[in-house]
Write a protein that holds these residues in place. Structure first.
Motif, PDB file in Angstrom:
ATOM      1  N   SER A 280       0.821  -1.213   0.000  1.00 61.33           N
ATOM      2  CA  SER A 280       0.000   0.000   0.000  1.00 61.33           C
ATOM      3  C   SER A 280       0.855   1.263   0.000  1.00 61.33           C
ATOM      4  CB  SER A 280      -0.910  -0.003   1.237  1.00 61.33           C
ATOM      5  OG  SER A 280      -0.111   0.002   2.393  1.00 61.33           O
ATOM      6  N   ASN A 281       2.176   1.088  -0.113  1.00 61.17           N
ATOM      7  CA  ASN A 281       3.062   2.228   0.024  1.00 61.17           C
ATOM      8  C   ASN A 281       4.210   2.139  -0.986  1.00 61.17           C
ATOM      9  OD1 ASN A 281       4.697   4.280   1.185  1.00 61.17           O
ATOM     10  ND2 ASN A 281       3.581   3.950   3.089  1.00 61.17           N
ATOM     11  N   ALA A 282       4.183   3.020  -1.972  1.00 62.00           N
ATOM     12  CA  ALA A 282       5.177   2.934  -3.042  1.00 62.00           C
ATOM     13  C   ALA A 282       6.599   3.182  -2.539  1.00 62.00           C
ATOM     14  CB  ALA A 282       4.834   3.924  -4.140  1.00 62.00           C
ATOM     15  N   ASN A 283       6.771   3.896  -1.416  1.00 55.10           N
ATOM     16  CA  ASN A 283       8.146   4.132  -0.964  1.00 55.10           C
ATOM     17  C   ASN A 283       8.611   3.217   0.174  1.00 55.10           C
ATOM     18  OD1 ASN A 283       6.877   5.416   1.122  1.00 55.10           O
ATOM     19  ND2 ASN A 283       7.051   7.435   0.168  1.00 55.10           N
ATOM     20  N   PHE A 284       7.978   2.064   0.276  1.00 61.02           N
ATOM     21  CA  PHE A 284       8.526   1.048   1.187  1.00 61.02           C
ATOM     22  C   PHE A 284       8.722  -0.261   0.430  1.00 61.02           C
ATOM     23  CE2 PHE A 284       8.133  -2.578   4.123  1.00 61.02           C
ATOM     24  CZ  PHE A 284       9.173  -2.276   4.993  1.00 61.02           C
ATOM     25  N   THR A 285       9.981  -0.699   0.353  1.00 55.44           N
ATOM     26  CA  THR A 285      10.255  -1.989  -0.279  1.00 55.44           C
ATOM     27  C   THR A 285      11.154  -2.800   0.649  1.00 55.44           C
ATOM     28  OG1 THR A 285      12.208  -1.122  -1.406  1.00 55.44           O
ATOM     29  CG2 THR A 285      10.147  -1.091  -2.651  1.00 55.44           C
ATOM     30  N   PHE A 286      11.098  -4.094   0.526  1.00 55.41           N
ATOM     31  CA  PHE A 286      12.024  -4.941   1.273  1.00 55.41           C
ATOM     32  C   PHE A 286      12.182  -6.271   0.552  1.00 55.41           C
ATOM     33  CE2 PHE A 286       9.524  -8.326   3.373  1.00 55.41           C
ATOM     34  CZ  PHE A 286       8.239  -7.907   3.067  1.00 55.41           C
ATOM     35  N   THR A 287      13.317  -6.928   0.811  1.00 58.96           N
ATOM     36  CA  THR A 287      13.505  -8.273   0.269  1.00 58.96           C
ATOM     37  C   THR A 287      13.984  -9.183   1.392  1.00 58.96           C
ATOM     38  OG1 THR A 287      15.816  -7.881  -0.335  1.00 58.96           O
ATOM     39  CG2 THR A 287      14.178  -7.425  -2.038  1.00 58.96           C
TER      40      THR A 287
END
Ligand code: B12
Length: 131
Positions: free
Chosen positions: A61-68
Motif C-alpha cells: 500500500s506504500n510505493a516508498n517502502f520496499t524490502f527483500t
C-alpha cells in the motif's frame, strides 16, 4: 453455527473480546549508518499475525517502502534489504530487528520477521547496523 460454538460464545465472552480486533503497529526504518532520515509507516495486523505479513501489507500500500528477504532452511525468512539498502557480509552490515514496546522499552527479539508476532502499539524498528 453449531450448538457447541453457540455455547462457547455465551460462556467465554471475556476470552473472545481479548482477541480479534485489528492490532495497530508502526514500522520504523532507521539507518544512521548512512545518515538517512527516520521513516515511519503505520499499519494494522490481524490478531497474532506475523511481522512478515505486516511488512508485505505496508509494501503493497506504500510505493516508498520496499524490502527483500531470503529463506533460511532452519530459521525462515532473513531480512536482506529495506528501501533498496541491503546488508552485506563483507561489510558486516545487516538489518537488525528491534521492538519498542508500548511502555517505551526497546528489546531485540530472538526470532526473525517470519516468527515475530507484534503486539498492539509496538514500534517495530528495522535498524541498519553493523555486527
Ligand atoms: C552470527 C549470527 C548472526 C549474524 C549473521 C552474520 C553472518 N553473515 O555471519 C547477524 C548479526 C547478521 C545475525 C542477525 C540476526 N540474528 Co542471528 N545468529 C547468528 C549466530 C550467533 C550464528 C550463526 C552462524 O554463523 N551459524 C554457522 C553457519 C555456518 O551456519 P549458517 O546456517 O550458514 O548461518 C547463517 C544463518 O544462521 C543466518 N542467520 C543468522 N541469524 C539469523 C536469523 C534469522 C531469523 C535467519 C532467517 C537467519 C539468520 O546467518 C548465518 C550466516 O549466513 C546464531 C546462533 C548460533 N549459535 O547458531 C544466531 C541466530 C541464528 N540469530 C538469531 C536471530 C534472532 C537474529 C536476528 C533476527 C536478531 C535481531 N533481532 O535482529 C537477526 C536477523 C535479522 C534479519 N535481518 O532478518 C536467532 C534465530 C532464532 C530463530 N529461531 O529465529 C539465533 C539462533 C540466535 C538466538 N537468538 O537464539 N545473526
Amino acid at each position: 453455527m453449531s450448538a457447541l460454538s453457540t455455547l462457547m460464545l455465551l460462556l467465554l465472552p471475556g476470552t473472545l473480546s481479548e482477541c480479534c480486533g485489528p492490532v495497530p503497529i508502526a514500522v520504523v526504518v532507521e539507518n544512521r549508518l548512512q545518515g538517512k532520515t527516520l521513516l515511519t509507516y503505520h499499519t494494522y495486523m490481524p490478531y497474532r499475525g506475523i511481522l512478515l505479513g505486516a511488512l508485505k501489507r505496508i509494501r503493497d500500500s506504500n510505493a516508498n517502502f520496499t524490502f527483500t528477504y531470503t529463506e533460511n532452511l532452519n530459521y525462515g525468512p532473513y531480512l536482506e534489504s529495506v528501501n533498496g539498502v541491503a546488508g552485506n557480509t563483507a561489510k558486516h552490515t545487516y538489518w537488525e530487528l528491534l521492538v519498542k514496546t508500548s511502555d517505551g522499552k526497546i528489546m531485540r527479539p530472538d526470532v526473525g520477521i517470519g516468527c515475530y508476532i507484534p503486539s498492539a502499539n509496538e514500534n517495530i524498528i528495522l535498524n541498519f547496523t553493523m555486527y
